[in-house]
Design an enzyme around this catalytic site. Structure first.
Site, short mmCIF file in Angstrom:
data_model
loop_
_atom_site.label_atom_id
_atom_site.label_comp_id
_atom_site.label_asym_id
_atom_site.label_seq_id
_atom_site.Cartn_x
_atom_site.Cartn_y
_atom_site.Cartn_z
N GLY A 67 -14.94 2.50 13.23
CA GLY A 67 -15.88 2.47 12.12
C GLY A 67 -16.08 3.83 11.50
N GLU A 107 6.37 6.54 8.99
CA GLU A 107 7.04 5.27 9.28
C GLU A 107 8.40 5.17 8.60
OE1 GLU A 107 5.35 0.80 9.98
OE2 GLU A 107 4.84 1.75 8.07
N ARG A 146 -9.31 -0.88 10.87
CA ARG A 146 -8.81 -1.03 12.24
C ARG A 146 -9.17 0.17 13.13
NH1 ARG A 146 -2.56 -2.69 13.51
NH2 ARG A 146 -2.72 -2.89 15.75
N LYS A 169 -15.97 1.17 -1.04
CA LYS A 169 -16.92 2.26 -0.82
C LYS A 169 -16.58 3.38 -1.79
CE LYS A 169 -18.52 5.90 2.27
NZ LYS A 169 -18.36 6.64 3.54
N LYS A 181 0.82 -1.22 0.00
CA LYS A 181 0.00 0.00 0.00
C LYS A 181 0.85 1.27 0.00
CE LYS A 181 -0.99 -0.18 5.01
NZ LYS A 181 -0.26 -1.45 5.24
N ARG A 202 -18.56 7.00 -2.49
CA ARG A 202 -19.74 7.82 -2.20
C ARG A 202 -20.42 8.33 -3.46
NH1 ARG A 202 -20.42 9.99 2.78
NH2 ARG A 202 -18.18 10.10 3.20
#
Length: 450
Positions: free
Chosen positions: A379, A237, A376, A416, A211, A418
């Site tokens: 929601g 990171e 994670r 998803k 990713k 929108r």
């Protein structure tokens, strides 16, 4: 000698007097969101609060009712007394000037809030018990709280809105290609019409799926197609140099392990020089602060936008590493972060891609394909996002890793969307150079045969 805070006492008197002479102007006060706390003098606050109460109960707003209501509350003397309230009526202005008076009163109130916020910042700064990052975070939040109290957008009529929409549709009709920001991947662009400005896009996957590499590919492609606009990358990171090596490997097609160990031949150097030249022309800016806060991301992006006029993309790797506010729980903290990232996208008028980890529940299932429920810690990430994309490499779960090809077909799932459709997009991932490419159907058999 202490300076008097900004105020409009005369305007306050005139407005209050006008409300008792021309009660209909209360509608203008309500339309502009004028509240009793925005009056400077406490006596004026009490009078206007009573007028608000009369309006709310449907009683006439006039001199007698105002005085009677103040008497009922034992606040008549605190509001200046009957004589003062009667005198206010002599200051009444024409209803024509009402809006400008209301605006002036509100502006003065916000100036006072700004001064009080600045005083608080100064006082806290003198207290050396807090670290500098906390002080800056609190200071910026205080100023943002003042700006949020500015009056929001008013209602618009359907006629006004439809005119604007039709004008936009006409503009889109005359455009060639996609209407948003090109991603560099044609199949993804067909689903999304390009990344849309103001959208929060979540790119989620389990560790080692690629990713971060895909997000860098997005950043590089967007910067290539939007040469006059800046692209911001927040890498929480990976250090800047390591991240740039990934960008350079993908751009020059030189294997990343060669960049790590320095085993480069003449051909590699030629490729690297050409790739670095192309990358250097793109307005890509990288910040590798490991414990960055949302307020710092806001501040740095605002500065970048002021310098370059516009941002075409913000990438954050990754969401769960952002330092949150002192919330009751980590779930609430992540919820606040995702909500603020959506606000960031709207304020900067650019897409924001936030990478996200997935829960370990993915590994426990027979089918390892990610689902929205796997996001994670909160929601609200799904709720705040305009687009949620999952990256999935089926071959990652095959046992014989040594026999795996350097190039594999991966799925980018729109889970998803929108403002559009859902589906799976095939991409080609070349692991040695951390590069994703659009899938060409015609090459499937000879490149990806098992």
């Amino acid at each position: 000698m202490a300076r008097e805070l900004p105020n409009s006492q005369n305007l306050e008197q005139s407005l209050l007097g006008s409300l008792m002479v021309y009660p209909s102007i209360m509608q203008s006060c309500m339309d502009q969101g004028l509240d009793y706390e925005e009056f400077y003098l406490p006596i004026h606050q009490k009078i206007y609060a009573v007028i608000q109460e009369l309006q709310g109960t449907g009683k006439p707003i006039d001199l007698n009712n105002v005085i009677a209501r103040l008497q009922d509350k034992n606040e008549l003397e605190q509001a200046g007394g009957s004589d003062y309230i009667i005198q206010l009526m002599d200051s009444a202005i024409s209803p024509v000037n009402t809006n400008s008076y209301i605006e002036s009163i509100k502006n003065k109130a916000q100036m006072r809030q700004l001064i009080l916020a600045a005083d608080t910042i100064a006082e806290n700064t003198y207290d050396s018990s807090e670290d500098i990052d906390t002080l800056l975070d609190d200071a910026e939040r205080s100023i943002m709280d003042v700006t949020r109290h500015r009056r929001g957008a008013e209602f618009e009529s359907s006629a006004e809105i439809i005119d604007r929409v039709m004008e936009e549709l006409n503009r889109l009709k005359n455009m060639e290609g996609i209407t948003g920001i090109k991603t560099g991947y044609s199949d993804l662009d067909r689903y999304t019409n390009g990344f849309q400005r103001g959208d929060l896009i979540i790119l989620a996957a389990r560790p080692a799926m690629g990713k971060s590499a895909l997000a860098l590919n997005f950043a590089s492609e967007v910067a290539k197609h939007n040469k006059e606009e800046a692209v911001a990358i927040f890498s929480l990171e990976m250090p800047t140099d390591s991240l740039m090596k990934r960008l350079l490997s993908a751009e020059s097609n030189v294997e990343s392990n060669k960049l790590r160990n320095g085993s480069l031949n003449a051909q590699d150097w030629n490729k690297l020089n050409e790739g670095s030249s192309r990358l250097g022309e793109r307005k890509i800016f990288i910040d590798d602060t490991s414990s960055i806060k949302v307020s710092q991301i806001f501040s740095k992006c605002r500065k970048l936008k002021s310098e370059y006029g516009a941002l075409s993309l913000v990438v954050i790797d990754y969401l769960q590493l952002i330092t949150g506010t002192r919330a009751d729980s980590r779930q609430q903290e992540v919820s606040d972060i995702s909500r603020n990232l959506k606000i960031l996208a709207k304020e900067l008028d650019c897409p924001v891609i936030a990478l996200s980890q997935l829960s370990r529940e993915v590994e426990k299932r027979t089918d390892h394909r990610p689902q929205l429920a796997d996001l994670r810690e909160s929601g609200s990430i799904e709720q705040d996002a305009d687009i949620v994309m999952f990256l999935y490499r089926e071959k990652y779960y095959e046992k014989d890793e040594e026999e795996q090809s350097d190039t594999e077909l991966v799925d980018l799932t729109l889970a998803k969307h929108r403002n559009g459709g859902l589906g799976d997009i095939k991409l080609v991932f070349k692991k040695s150079i951390s590069k994703f490419s659009a899938w060409e159907q015609s090459r499937e058999d000879d490149v990806y045969a098992n």
